[in-house]
Motif scaffolding. Sequence first.
Motif, PDB file in Angstrom:
ATOM      1  N   MET A   1      35.066 -52.981  -1.321  1.00 15.75           N
ATOM      2  CA  MET A   1      36.071 -51.929  -1.442  1.00 15.75           C
ATOM      3  C   MET A   1      37.396 -52.416  -0.865  1.00 15.75           C
ATOM      4  N   TRP A   2      38.463 -52.064  -1.566  1.00 19.51           N
ATOM      5  CA  TRP A   2      39.812 -52.325  -1.080  1.00 19.51           C
ATOM      6  C   TRP A   2      40.360 -51.042  -0.462  1.00 19.51           C
ATOM      7  N   ALA A   3      41.171 -51.185   0.570  1.00 22.41           N
ATOM      8  CA  ALA A   3      42.008 -50.081   1.039  1.00 22.41           C
ATOM      9  C   ALA A   3      43.204 -50.075   0.089  1.00 22.41           C
ATOM     10  N   VAL A   4      43.527 -48.919  -0.478  1.00 21.62           N
ATOM     11  CA  VAL A   4      44.621 -48.827  -1.457  1.00 21.62           C
ATOM     12  C   VAL A   4      45.867 -48.278  -0.757  1.00 21.62           C
ATOM     13  N   ILE A   5      46.936 -49.073  -0.818  1.00 21.75           N
ATOM     14  CA  ILE A   5      48.199 -48.728  -0.172  1.00 21.75           C
ATOM     15  C   ILE A   5      49.243 -48.435  -1.245  1.00 21.75           C
ATOM     16  N   TYR A   6      49.955 -47.323  -1.098  1.00 20.60           N
ATOM     17  CA  TYR A   6      51.040 -46.968  -2.019  1.00 20.60           C
ATOM     18  C   TYR A   6      52.277 -47.721  -1.549  1.00 20.60           C
ATOM     19  N   LYS A   7      52.735 -48.684  -2.334  1.00 23.36           N
ATOM     20  CA  LYS A   7      53.802 -49.596  -1.881  1.00 23.36           C
ATOM     21  C   LYS A   7      55.088 -48.866  -1.496  1.00 23.36           C
TER      22      LYS A   7
ATOM     23  N   TYR B   1      35.754 -45.471  -6.521  1.00 29.34           N
ATOM     24  CA  TYR B   1      37.071 -45.143  -5.986  1.00 29.34           C
ATOM     25  C   TYR B   1      37.092 -43.731  -5.446  1.00 29.34           C
ATOM     26  N   VAL B   2      37.978 -43.511  -4.486  1.00 31.26           N
ATOM     27  CA  VAL B   2      38.261 -42.196  -3.912  1.00 31.26           C
ATOM     28  C   VAL B   2      39.745 -42.216  -3.548  1.00 31.26           C
ATOM     29  N   PHE B   3      40.477 -41.165  -3.963  1.00 31.82           N
ATOM     30  CA  PHE B   3      41.903 -41.101  -3.666  1.00 31.82           C
ATOM     31  C   PHE B   3      42.272 -39.783  -3.010  1.00 31.82           C
ATOM     32  N   ASP B   4      43.251 -39.845  -2.130  1.00 33.19           N
ATOM     33  CA  ASP B   4      43.809 -38.665  -1.491  1.00 33.19           C
ATOM     34  C   ASP B   4      44.312 -37.714  -2.576  1.00 33.19           C
ATOM     35  N   LYS B   5      43.999 -36.425  -2.441  1.00 30.94           N
ATOM     36  CA  LYS B   5      44.327 -35.455  -3.499  1.00 30.94           C
ATOM     37  C   LYS B   5      45.825 -35.336  -3.784  1.00 30.94           C
ATOM     38  N   SER B   6      46.671 -35.687  -2.798  1.00 29.20           N
ATOM     39  CA  SER B   6      48.112 -35.592  -3.066  1.00 29.20           C
ATOM     40  C   SER B   6      48.585 -36.717  -3.991  1.00 29.20           C
ATOM     41  N   TYR B   7      47.695 -37.647  -4.348  1.00 30.08           N
ATOM     42  CA  TYR B   7      48.041 -38.737  -5.264  1.00 30.08           C
ATOM     43  C   TYR B   7      47.240 -38.669  -6.570  1.00 30.08           C
ATOM     44  N   TRP B   8      46.585 -37.535  -6.801  1.00 26.74           N
ATOM     45  CA  TRP B   8      45.835 -37.362  -8.048  1.00 26.74           C
ATOM     46  C   TRP B   8      46.807 -37.178  -9.217  1.00 26.74           C
ATOM     47  N   ASN B   9      46.339 -37.466 -10.395  1.00 21.61           N
ATOM     48  CA  ASN B   9      47.087 -37.254 -11.656  1.00 21.61           C
ATOM     49  C   ASN B   9      48.387 -38.049 -11.739  1.00 21.61           C
ATOM     50  N   MET B  10      48.396 -39.235 -11.152  1.00 27.11           N
ATOM     51  CA  MET B  10      49.565 -40.116 -11.225  1.00 27.11           C
ATOM     52  C   MET B  10      49.215 -41.455 -11.875  1.00 27.11           C
TER      53      MET B  10
ATOM     54  N   LEU C   1      47.156 -43.601 -10.624  1.00 32.64           N
ATOM     55  CA  LEU C   1      46.912 -44.609  -9.600  1.00 32.64           C
ATOM     56  C   LEU C   1      45.449 -45.057  -9.555  1.00 32.64           C
ATOM     57  N   GLY C   2      44.535 -44.143  -9.850  1.00 37.95           N
ATOM     58  CA  GLY C   2      43.111 -44.515  -9.920  1.00 37.95           C
ATOM     59  C   GLY C   2      42.877 -45.509 -11.041  1.00 37.95           C
ATOM     60  N   THR C   3      43.528 -45.297 -12.168  1.00 38.87           N
ATOM     61  CA  THR C   3      43.408 -46.215 -13.300  1.00 38.87           C
ATOM     62  C   THR C   3      44.037 -47.562 -12.953  1.00 38.87           C
ATOM     63  N   GLU C   4      45.197 -47.542 -12.321  1.00 41.15           N
ATOM     64  CA  GLU C   4      45.890 -48.778 -11.946  1.00 41.15           C
ATOM     65  C   GLU C   4      45.032 -49.611 -10.977  1.00 41.15           C
ATOM     66  N   ALA C   5      44.468 -48.960  -9.976  1.00 40.60           N
ATOM     67  CA  ALA C   5      43.625 -49.667  -9.004  1.00 40.60           C
ATOM     68  C   ALA C   5      42.327 -50.150  -9.658  1.00 40.60           C
ATOM     69  N   SER C   6      41.775 -49.342 -10.564  1.00 38.39           N
ATOM     70  CA  SER C   6      40.526 -49.715 -11.238  1.00 38.39           C
ATOM     71  C   SER C   6      40.735 -50.898 -12.177  1.00 38.39           C
ATOM     72  N   GLN C   7      41.864 -50.921 -12.890  1.00 38.22           N
ATOM     73  CA  GLN C   7      42.179 -52.071 -13.755  1.00 38.22           C
ATOM     74  C   GLN C   7      42.238 -53.347 -12.924  1.00 38.22           C
ATOM     75  N   ALA C   8      42.933 -53.289 -11.793  1.00 37.47           N
ATOM     76  CA  ALA C   8      43.048 -54.463 -10.918  1.00 37.47           C
ATOM     77  C   ALA C   8      41.674 -54.885 -10.400  1.00 37.47           C
ATOM     78  N   THR C   9      40.831 -53.904 -10.089  1.00 39.06           N
ATOM     79  CA  THR C   9      39.485 -54.196  -9.597  1.00 39.06           C
ATOM     80  C   THR C   9      38.643 -54.879 -10.672  1.00 39.06           C
ATOM     81  N   LEU C  10      38.749 -54.420 -11.912  1.00 35.80           N
ATOM     82  CA  LEU C  10      38.010 -55.072 -13.002  1.00 35.80           C
ATOM     83  C   LEU C  10      38.511 -56.504 -13.201  1.00 35.80           C
ATOM     84  N   LYS C  11      39.822 -56.696 -13.155  1.00 37.81           N
ATOM     85  CA  LYS C  11      40.378 -58.054 -13.284  1.00 37.81           C
ATOM     86  C   LYS C  11      39.797 -58.948 -12.191  1.00 37.81           C
TER      87      LYS C  11
END
Length: 176
Positions: free
Chosen positions: A60-66, A90-99, A101-111
């Motif tokens: 698991m990665w810690a996901v940081i919003y740049k 994956y699990v994301f803070d609810k204030s960052y849902w629907n942006m 970001l889960g897809t972006e992090a998941s794509q990077a994880t698959l790569k």
Amino acid sequence: MEIETARLQLRHFSLNDFDYLFRLYSDAEIMRYLLPRTREQTQVSLNKHIQQWQQHNFGMWAVIYKETGAMIGRCGLGFLENTPEVELGYVFDKSYWNMGLGTEASQATLKFGFWQVKLDRIVAIAHPENIASVRVIQKVGMKYEKNARYYGPDVVYYAIFQREWQPDDSLYILKH
């Protein structure tokens, strides 16, 4: 080892991440489909996130919003309960849902899983009612295979083989 995407930095967890992880894992709304965790369970999870990297060279990665430098969740690879299969989670803070970001992090994880770890196949599971999670799984190209039961409840089970996977052209910078 870290990954940088357009909006995110994915880095290894450290013991200093406990307070943030506990805030995430103890939030009933965020953990609705995963069961909220106590302080003790969160400590066990954090230790497991760290050990997984040491033992298997993925985890698991810690996901940081740049933009803000804030930790906003976790995303990565782990072993599916009682199987040798590697699961995207994956699990994301609810204030960052629907942006997206889960897809972006998941794509990077698959790569990372296919390019660096050289996995042949990656799976993902979700509660069928967790529409947002199912959408992320579908957006990264995973295909529905079956209904199953893992970690207790009934789930939908998706998978993708490396040979079928189509990487997108989003920013992906691996830093050692």
